[in-house]
Write a protein that holds these residues in place. Structure first.
Motif, PDB file in Angstrom:
ATOM      1  N   ARG A 221       9.537   3.201   5.746  1.00  0.00           N
ATOM      2  CA  ARG A 221       9.194   4.499   5.484  1.00  0.00           C
ATOM      3  C   ARG A 221      10.650   5.202   5.547  1.00  0.00           C
ATOM      4  N   ARG A 222      11.406   5.124   6.764  1.00  0.00           N
ATOM      5  CA  ARG A 222      12.494   5.659   7.072  1.00  0.00           C
ATOM      6  C   ARG A 222      13.526   5.372   6.333  1.00  0.00           C
ATOM      7  N   THR A 223      13.677   4.188   5.821  1.00  0.00           N
ATOM      8  CA  THR A 223      14.746   3.669   5.186  1.00  0.00           C
ATOM      9  C   THR A 223      14.433   4.027   3.719  1.00  0.00           C
ATOM     10  N   ILE A 224      13.292   4.138   3.307  1.00  0.00           N
ATOM     11  CA  ILE A 224      13.004   4.776   1.922  1.00  0.00           C
ATOM     12  C   ILE A 224      13.383   6.020   1.775  1.00  0.00           C
ATOM     13  N   ASP A 225      12.900   6.851   2.876  1.00  0.00           N
ATOM     14  CA  ASP A 225      13.045   8.315   2.624  1.00  0.00           C
ATOM     15  C   ASP A 225      14.484   8.495   2.658  1.00  0.00           C
ATOM     16  N   PHE A 226      15.335   8.021   3.758  1.00  0.00           N
ATOM     17  CA  PHE A 226      16.769   8.355   3.581  1.00  0.00           C
ATOM     18  C   PHE A 226      17.537   7.622   2.111  1.00  0.00           C
ATOM     19  N   GLY A 227      16.914   6.564   1.594  1.00  0.00           N
ATOM     20  CA  GLY A 227      17.587   6.100   0.537  1.00  0.00           C
ATOM     21  C   GLY A 227      17.204   7.070  -0.786  1.00  0.00           C
ATOM     22  N   LEU A 228      16.004   7.835  -0.868  1.00  0.00           N
ATOM     23  CA  LEU A 228      15.821   8.913  -1.834  1.00  0.00           C
ATOM     24  C   LEU A 228      16.608  10.060  -1.684  1.00  0.00           C
ATOM     25  N   ILE A 229      16.830  10.245  -0.209  1.00  0.00           N
ATOM     26  CA  ILE A 229      17.773  11.680   0.175  1.00  0.00           C
ATOM     27  C   ILE A 229      19.077  11.192  -0.263  1.00  0.00           C
ATOM     28  N   ALA A 230      19.722  10.206  -0.347  1.00  0.00           N
ATOM     29  CA  ALA A 230      21.137   9.647  -0.586  1.00  0.00           C
ATOM     30  C   ALA A 230      21.060   9.639  -2.019  1.00  0.00           C
ATOM     31  N   PHE A 231      20.049   9.290  -2.771  1.00  0.00           N
ATOM     32  CA  PHE A 231      20.171   9.042  -4.105  1.00  0.00           C
ATOM     33  C   PHE A 231      20.050  10.552  -4.933  1.00  0.00           C
ATOM     34  N   THR A 232      19.250  11.213  -4.356  1.00  0.00           N
ATOM     35  CA  THR A 232      19.138  12.841  -4.732  1.00  0.00           C
ATOM     36  C   THR A 232      20.200  13.502  -4.711  1.00  0.00           C
ATOM     37  N   LEU A 233      20.794  13.353  -3.456  1.00  0.00           N
ATOM     38  CA  LEU A 233      22.341  13.935  -2.959  1.00  0.00           C
ATOM     39  C   LEU A 233      23.450  13.435  -4.298  1.00  0.00           C
ATOM     40  N   GLY A 234      23.345  12.145  -4.326  1.00  0.00           N
ATOM     41  CA  GLY A 234      24.511  11.458  -5.368  1.00  0.00           C
ATOM     42  C   GLY A 234      24.352  12.174  -6.855  1.00  0.00           C
ATOM     43  N   ILE A 235      23.001  12.016  -7.188  1.00  0.00           N
ATOM     44  CA  ILE A 235      22.699  12.587  -8.530  1.00  0.00           C
ATOM     45  C   ILE A 235      23.310  14.287  -8.313  1.00  0.00           C
ATOM     46  N   SER A 236      22.772  14.806  -7.426  1.00  0.00           N
ATOM     47  CA  SER A 236      23.041  16.460  -7.385  1.00  0.00           C
ATOM     48  C   SER A 236      24.636  16.514  -7.601  1.00  0.00           C
ATOM     49  N   PHE A 237      25.608  15.685  -6.720  1.00  0.00           N
ATOM     50  CA  PHE A 237      27.052  15.893  -6.739  1.00  0.00           C
ATOM     51  C   PHE A 237      27.494  15.317  -8.231  1.00  0.00           C
ATOM     52  N   ASP A 238      26.674  14.451  -8.636  1.00  0.00           N
ATOM     53  CA  ASP A 238      27.085  14.045 -10.262  1.00  0.00           C
ATOM     54  C   ASP A 238      27.002  14.891 -11.144  1.00  0.00           C
ATOM     55  N   ILE A 239      25.695  15.711 -11.019  1.00  0.00           N
ATOM     56  CA  ILE A 239      25.540  16.879 -11.897  1.00  0.00           C
ATOM     57  C   ILE A 239      26.540  17.990 -11.737  1.00  0.00           C
ATOM     58  N   ALA A 240      26.672  18.223 -10.505  1.00  0.00           N
ATOM     59  CA  ALA A 240      27.501  19.393 -10.230  1.00  0.00           C
ATOM     60  C   ALA A 240      28.941  19.214 -10.746  1.00  0.00           C
ATOM     61  N   LYS A 241      29.447  17.842 -10.637  1.00  0.00           N
ATOM     62  CA  LYS A 241      30.867  17.400 -10.932  1.00  0.00           C
ATOM     63  C   LYS A 241      30.529  17.663 -12.660  1.00  0.00           C
ATOM     64  N   GLU A 242      29.626  17.167 -13.419  1.00  0.00           N
ATOM     65  CA  GLU A 242      29.546  17.229 -14.668  1.00  0.00           C
ATOM     66  C   GLU A 242      29.493  18.743 -15.301  1.00  0.00           C
ATOM     67  N   ILE A 243      29.026  19.363 -14.442  1.00  0.00           N
ATOM     68  CA  ILE A 243      28.909  21.028 -15.000  1.00  0.00           C
ATOM     69  C   ILE A 243      30.291  21.784 -14.636  1.00  0.00           C
TER      70      ILE A 243
ATOM     71  N   GLY B 207       0.987  -1.155   0.082  1.00  0.00           N
ATOM     72  CA  GLY B 207       0.158   0.073  -0.006  1.00  0.00           C
ATOM     73  C   GLY B 207       0.886   1.255   0.035  1.00  0.00           C
ATOM     74  N   PRO B 208       0.248   2.555  -0.016  1.00  0.00           N
ATOM     75  CA  PRO B 208       0.851   3.739  -0.316  1.00  0.00           C
ATOM     76  C   PRO B 208       1.801   3.939   1.341  1.00  0.00           C
ATOM     77  N   GLY B 209       1.415   3.461   2.396  1.00  0.00           N
ATOM     78  CA  GLY B 209       2.116   3.653   3.502  1.00  0.00           C
ATOM     79  C   GLY B 209       3.556   3.209   3.508  1.00  0.00           C
ATOM     80  N   THR B 210       3.936   2.417   2.516  1.00  0.00           N
ATOM     81  CA  THR B 210       5.163   1.871   2.314  1.00  0.00           C
ATOM     82  C   THR B 210       6.342   2.910   1.712  1.00  0.00           C
ATOM     83  N   HIS B 211       5.583   4.034   1.092  1.00  0.00           N
ATOM     84  CA  HIS B 211       6.363   4.987   0.208  1.00  0.00           C
ATOM     85  C   HIS B 211       6.974   4.315  -0.643  1.00  0.00           C
ATOM     86  N   THR B 212       6.863   3.315  -1.156  1.00  0.00           N
ATOM     87  CA  THR B 212       7.679   2.680  -2.197  1.00  0.00           C
ATOM     88  C   THR B 212       7.479   3.208  -3.348  1.00  0.00           C
TER      89      THR B 212
END
Length: 319
Positions: free
Chosen positions: A80-102, A16-21
């Motif tokens: 939910r906490r695991t998924i939220d932290f995972g999303l934050i980590a992924f977003t930061l990783g992508i952001s750092f990668d974009i910054a490096k490419e720029i 269900g939606p409560g998993t934030h998956t």
């Protein structure tokens, strides 16, 4: 990415939606952009459409139906906490990668800009290049005080006919590179080469009061270099030089291949001084002689019948 999104759908239907998956759909979309998305736009767009459709499907599905499985609240909280932290980590990783490419792109752009700048400066004086970048109109200016030098390799046509083409180019390149260094060291402006002829000007584009002295010093050093180095290396190679001083008009011509050039009677007279000159000597007009007679010892050559000018008194400086 298709497998990942399918697993997201399955797990969301189970918990269900409560998993934030379903939020992991964002990571799949971002991955589609950064994993060859530009090389395969159709596949990328198909994956994005699939992810968007499935995310909307899940949102509407849970408005009508409950999840298939019922997880305990503690499990859902930690999930939910695991998924939220995972999303934050992924977003930061992508952001750092974009910054490096720029940063890498900025460095590449800066390197290419410097290469273009250096190429432009090899064609035009720095002040003219700067003006050309700011103003795309006609660039022309009159200089009341300037000096022009023409140099020509004596007997070059006969000599080049007995040499291989690559040897001719190599010889000219070596000679003119040395002349370029001399002109650069004295702060003079090389205008162009025409075959085996070499043209330099002083007093432009930046005005200077000692233009005549500076260009004559260049002529002396060119003759010394020719006599002490190239004459020995290339079987008697010799130079003929002519100098005149006076007003000129300078400007940029062309739209495809830029050229900074000079026009006026001063240019024509300097060219005539070279063509009517004596091999191994520097021939100057009376105007140059009057400016330099207290510093150098000249020999009066007399009056010559100069093409387009008539009788002119000229002087020679033997080196």
């Amino acid at each position: 990415m298709l497998v990942s999104q399918t697993l997201i759908i399955v797990y969301s239907l189970l918990g269900g939606p409560g998993t934030h998956t379903g939020l992991f759909t964002v990571t799949v979309i971002l991955t589609a952009f950064f994993s060859g998305g530009n090389e395969y736009p159709r596949i990328r767009n198909a994956i994005i459409a699939y992810c968007t459709f499935s995310f909307l499907f899940l949102e509407f599905y849970f408005q009508l139906f409950p999840p298939i499985l019922s997880f305990e609240s503690l499990y859902l909280e930690w999930l939910r906490r695991t998924i939220d932290f995972g999303l934050i980590a992924f977003t930061l990783g992508i952001s750092f990668d974009i910054a490096k490419e720029i940063r890498n792109s900025d460095d590449e752009i800066e390197n290419e800009r410097e290469k273009s700048e250096n190429l432009l400066l090899n064609i035009l004086p720095r002040t003219i290049a700067t003006q050309l970048k700011l103003d795309h109109g006609v660039i022309a200016e009159r200089y009341e005080e300037s000096s022009v030098l023409f140099a020509d390799i004596a007997g070059f046509t006969v000599m080049s006919s007995t040499m291989a083409p690559d040897q001719v180019v190599q010889m000219l390149d070596e000679v003119f590179r040395e002349f370029d260094d001399l002109a650069r060291r004295l702060g003079l402006e090389k205008i162009k080469t025409i075959g085996d002829a070499y043209m330099v000007a002083a007093g432009l584009p930046e005005r200077r009061s000692d233009h005549c002295e500076a260009i004559f010093k260049l002529a002396v050093e060119m003759q010394d270099l020719m006599r002490e180095k190239f004459s020995i290396k290339y079987n008697g190679l010799a130079l003929r030089i002519g100098i005149h001083t006076g007003p000129v008009v300078a400007g940029v011509i062309g739209t495809v291949k830029f050229a900074y050039d000079l026009w006026g009677d001063t240019v024509n007279t300097a060219s005539r001084m070279e063509s009517h000159g004596v091999t191994g000597h520097i021939q100057v007009t009376e105007a140059v002689y009057e400016k330099l007679k207290n510093r150098y010892t000249f020999e009066l050559r007399g009056e010559l019948d100069i093409k387009g000018k008539g009788k002119m008194k000229t002087y020679l400086f033997p080196v």
